[in-house]
Design a protein around this motif. Sequence first.
Motif, PDB file in Angstrom:
ATOM      1  N   GLU A  96       0.604  -1.490   0.403  1.00  0.00           N
ATOM      2  CA  GLU A  96      -0.253  -0.190   0.061  1.00  0.00           C
ATOM      3  C   GLU A  96       1.194   1.206  -0.154  1.00  0.00           C
ATOM      4  N   GLU A  97       2.193   1.150   0.340  1.00  0.00           N
ATOM      5  CA  GLU A  97       2.681   2.608   1.030  1.00  0.00           C
ATOM      6  C   GLU A  97       4.097   2.302  -1.204  1.00  0.00           C
ATOM      7  N   LYS A  98       4.289   1.178  -0.987  1.00  0.00           N
ATOM      8  CA  LYS A  98       4.861   1.241  -2.353  1.00  0.00           C
ATOM      9  C   LYS A  98       6.455   1.536  -2.332  1.00  0.00           C
TER      10      LYS A  98
ATOM     11  N   VAL B  51       8.628   0.985  -5.357  1.00  0.00           N
ATOM     12  CA  VAL B  51       9.163  -0.583  -4.750  1.00  0.00           C
ATOM     13  C   VAL B  51       7.250  -0.787  -6.110  1.00  0.00           C
ATOM     14  N   GLU B  52       7.323  -1.886  -6.977  1.00  0.00           N
ATOM     15  CA  GLU B  52       6.007  -2.494  -8.023  1.00  0.00           C
ATOM     16  C   GLU B  52       5.805  -3.749  -7.485  1.00  0.00           C
ATOM     17  N   LEU B  53       4.705  -3.882  -6.681  1.00  0.00           N
ATOM     18  CA  LEU B  53       4.365  -5.317  -7.044  1.00  0.00           C
ATOM     19  C   LEU B  53       4.004  -6.186  -8.428  1.00  0.00           C
ATOM     20  N   THR B  54       4.582  -7.230  -8.106  1.00  0.00           N
ATOM     21  CA  THR B  54       4.755  -8.631  -9.545  1.00  0.00           C
ATOM     22  C   THR B  54       3.369  -9.070  -9.808  1.00  0.00           C
ATOM     23  N   GLU B  55       2.631  -9.674 -10.705  1.00  0.00           N
ATOM     24  CA  GLU B  55       1.788 -10.874 -10.858  1.00  0.00           C
ATOM     25  C   GLU B  55       1.353 -11.327  -9.186  1.00  0.00           C
TER      26      GLU B  55
END
Length: 307
Positions: free
Chosen positions: A14-16, A55-59
Amino acid sequence: MELRHLRYFLAVAEEKHFGRAAERLHMAQPPLSSQIRQLEAELGTTLFNRTTRRVELTEAGLLLVDRARQILTDLESAEFDVAEVGRGAAGVLRIGFSGTATYRLMPEIVRRAEIEMPNVRLQIFGEMLTPQMETALLENRIDIAVLRPPVRSREIGIDEFEQTPIVAVLPSWHPLAVGTTAGEPLSVTDLADSGLVSYPHASSVASAVWELCRQAGFRPRIQQTATETSTLIAMVSAGLGVALMPGPSGQPLHGPIVIRPLAEEITIGLAVAWRTHTDSDDRAPSALQSAFIRLTKAAAHGLRRER
């Protein structure tokens, strides 16, 4: 996978940003990064693509976000529901009511329960006799009963909260219902020559009436019997006899009838009853039953103040 891992993961998602997530969790950044790596190692996949700036989320990470939120929401809901049941604020309660308690006290209890116990679902069984409710409690067909003592079984606990006067209910054209003395108390002996309509002999009220008549020196002449209070009132209205029963505050007072108090001032109790634990010495009601008992006493007290 532990719940704390899910909470740490959601904070970063949520904060990335690991630094802001650590501040939100009131912990240092290196332990947080270590916990996320442990989670990724346990799942065997990368959850975040890390750069020096963001920071990015992966699939896989995107999928886990939805699942983690649902898991934590379900956990909070379960904790709340269990606590509510534990303190008697949630659940299902099957309740039996005696005839006279069905007409005024029961609606007041239901009204209060909707406000004070909104997460409790009530199943109501009205117009029951004490022996019927005692059997239903022992057979686990009801959870609690509002009845007229006494009860026979030692497996039934009771909490009496009211004494109700026995009164005479007469057709409006009965000689004892008219005239200059119509508003005065009536002696039981005045009814010695009148036919009575009554609950069945096994009921608590009928037993009290028989004893009352015996002490007055006569044997009651029973014309008709009925298990429902409404039916007894209808019988009186039709002129089939007079009735001796608990006072008028809880009765369905329809039809041409007159209520006369008794000079003897005889009362009968009203109590909440429940089945006790048979495998221990614990006779206390459950948390849910206790909450209902408190509500019932408050409802009865409120109705008495209105009289």
